[in-house]
Design an enzyme around this catalytic site. Sequence first.
Site, PDB file in Angstrom:
ATOM      1  N   GLU A 150     -17.950  -7.380  27.565  1.00  0.00           N
ATOM      2  CA  GLU A 150     -16.955  -7.506  26.492  1.00  0.00           C
ATOM      3  C   GLU A 150     -16.145  -6.209  26.468  1.00  0.00           C
ATOM      4  OE1 GLU A 150     -16.771  -8.442  21.676  1.00  0.00           O
ATOM      5  OE2 GLU A 150     -18.679  -7.991  22.638  1.00  0.00           O
ATOM      6  N   ILE A 161     -15.081  -2.467  16.506  1.00  0.00           N
ATOM      7  CA  ILE A 161     -15.803  -1.191  16.565  1.00  0.00           C
ATOM      8  C   ILE A 161     -15.921  -0.674  17.998  1.00  0.00           C
ATOM      9  CG2 ILE A 161     -17.111  -1.621  14.449  1.00  0.00           C
ATOM     10  CD1 ILE A 161     -19.529  -2.250  16.306  1.00  0.00           C
ATOM     11  N   GLY A 277     -22.534 -16.050   8.012  1.00  0.00           N
ATOM     12  CA  GLY A 277     -22.118 -15.916   6.620  1.00  0.00           C
ATOM     13  C   GLY A 277     -21.407 -14.619   6.332  1.00  0.00           C
ATOM     14  N   ILE A 278     -21.184 -13.795   7.350  1.00  0.00           N
ATOM     15  CA  ILE A 278     -20.527 -12.499   7.181  1.00  0.00           C
ATOM     16  C   ILE A 278     -19.222 -12.459   7.982  1.00  0.00           C
ATOM     17  CG2 ILE A 278     -20.752 -10.007   7.567  1.00  0.00           C
ATOM     18  CD1 ILE A 278     -23.849 -10.496   7.343  1.00  0.00           C
ATOM     19  N   HIS A 279     -19.280 -12.854   9.223  1.00  0.00           N
ATOM     20  CA  HIS A 279     -18.099 -12.779  10.086  1.00  0.00           C
ATOM     21  C   HIS A 279     -17.022 -13.783   9.703  1.00  0.00           C
ATOM     22  CE1 HIS A 279     -20.674 -10.375  12.733  1.00  0.00           C
ATOM     23  NE2 HIS A 279     -19.593 -10.043  13.394  1.00  0.00           N
ATOM     24  N   ASP A 301     -23.819 -12.539  18.413  1.00  0.00           N
ATOM     25  CA  ASP A 301     -23.204 -11.209  18.546  1.00  0.00           C
ATOM     26  C   ASP A 301     -24.176 -10.152  18.032  1.00  0.00           C
ATOM     27  OD1 ASP A 301     -21.254  -9.422  19.316  1.00  0.00           O
ATOM     28  OD2 ASP A 301     -20.050  -9.631  17.499  1.00  0.00           O
ATOM     29  N   ILE A 336     -16.737  -4.854  10.203  1.00  0.00           N
ATOM     30  CA  ILE A 336     -17.964  -5.521  10.627  1.00  0.00           C
ATOM     31  C   ILE A 336     -18.367  -4.993  11.995  1.00  0.00           C
ATOM     32  CG2 ILE A 336     -18.966  -7.747  11.254  1.00  0.00           C
ATOM     33  CD1 ILE A 336     -17.102  -9.021   9.193  1.00  0.00           C
TER      34      ILE A 336
END
Length: 426
Positions: A150, A161, A277-279, A301, A336
């Site tokens: 990646e 990040i 539930g975050i991304h 991830d 994130i």
Amino acid sequence: MPGKTTAAPRITKFTNCRLVRGSSLVEQDLWIDSLTGKILKDQEAFYGLHLSPDEIIDLGGRILAPGLIDVQLNGAQGFDFSVPCDTKEEYDEGLRMVNRGLARTGVTSYLPTVISSNPEVYWKVLPSLGPSAAAHHPELGAESLGAHVEGPFLSPGRNGIHKPEVLRAAQTFEDLLHCYGKENLANTNPIKMITAAPEVGNMMAQIPEIAKRGIIYSIGHSDATYEQAVSATNQGARMITHLFNAMRPFYHRNPGVFGLLGRSERHRPYYGVIADGIHLHPTSIKIAYNAHPDGLILVTDAMRLCGLPDGIYDWTNGERIVKTGARLTLEGSDKIAGSSATLIECVNNFRRWSGSSTADAINACTVVPARLLGLEGVKGSLDAGADADLIVLGETDDLYSGPTLTVDQVWKFGAKIHDTDKVAAV
């Protein structure tokens, strides 16, 4: 063939179970052979080959599914694929620790993911991350299907990040050969997937050569317009890395990379979704799924902090990451920084949010990634001849979340390597 080397086939028959068949759960028996590590055709095994099962396992109505496949995993169990060790032996021991830990979560195959790094890092770690089936034994746990790199050919404005100073722009294929190492991009290369921004440098012109080498090109960390994204798929791009995250937002006059899901069926790429539930908001996941249900691949991830207690941890680029439950953020910001959710947690979330069937939620990290990777009928399948990588799923009724799938058993190449009712073998 991988598996045990006993004198005679060790035949196991699963009964009183529900198998994942297409979009449904079907009551049916399943036979496996631990000598070949393969799933058997039950009618042929009994009537044609006159085999009798050495063991019959009554699953009490539980679900029997293929082992889970994670195509984007940065590390786990405190080990980071992007951080070289002093010796190859030390690095490989870290991999074995990850493999054993992943198996306990139901992941039997995965793509170890290396984030944007200097060339020296790729040269050092990639030789350890190639497909491992040929030398893989069940007790080792999860199996690498090849590396996912990646970066570092990403958009500086969509780096997330990823450390800005290591990002690069490729003008020729020689730039990729130098960055990743020529031997790592050969026909028998350890790299299975490359995430890159097609609009950066002259990357668009490199996509056909990447695809020709059997490597999946995935659009990610990109500021590409819809037109640029279409051009990338026309050149051979087949995947979108963590849809919605680190890319140009959807806009009604230019839908960006997300707009690819609105194309005709033969032109739509696969796409990764992090259902932690975050991304992503649950509704965003449901919209993407409704647009292109056959292309959705659940990914974690996950980073090396997966399984570690909450706190502040040093990261590979000298910065620090804050872990609060499943949420990982860059210290001092709200950026994130990856996920610490397991793939079975993502399956449960996706099933609740998308309205999909239980079978289709499981398919999103079994048969669909196997199809992307060119392993249909080998991985992610319960068909005869497929690798006997299996998970037994129980179902509990969570007071707040509703029905929740749990990983009760894990089988690799026909051998049981994890059982919540007994001492695990991994």
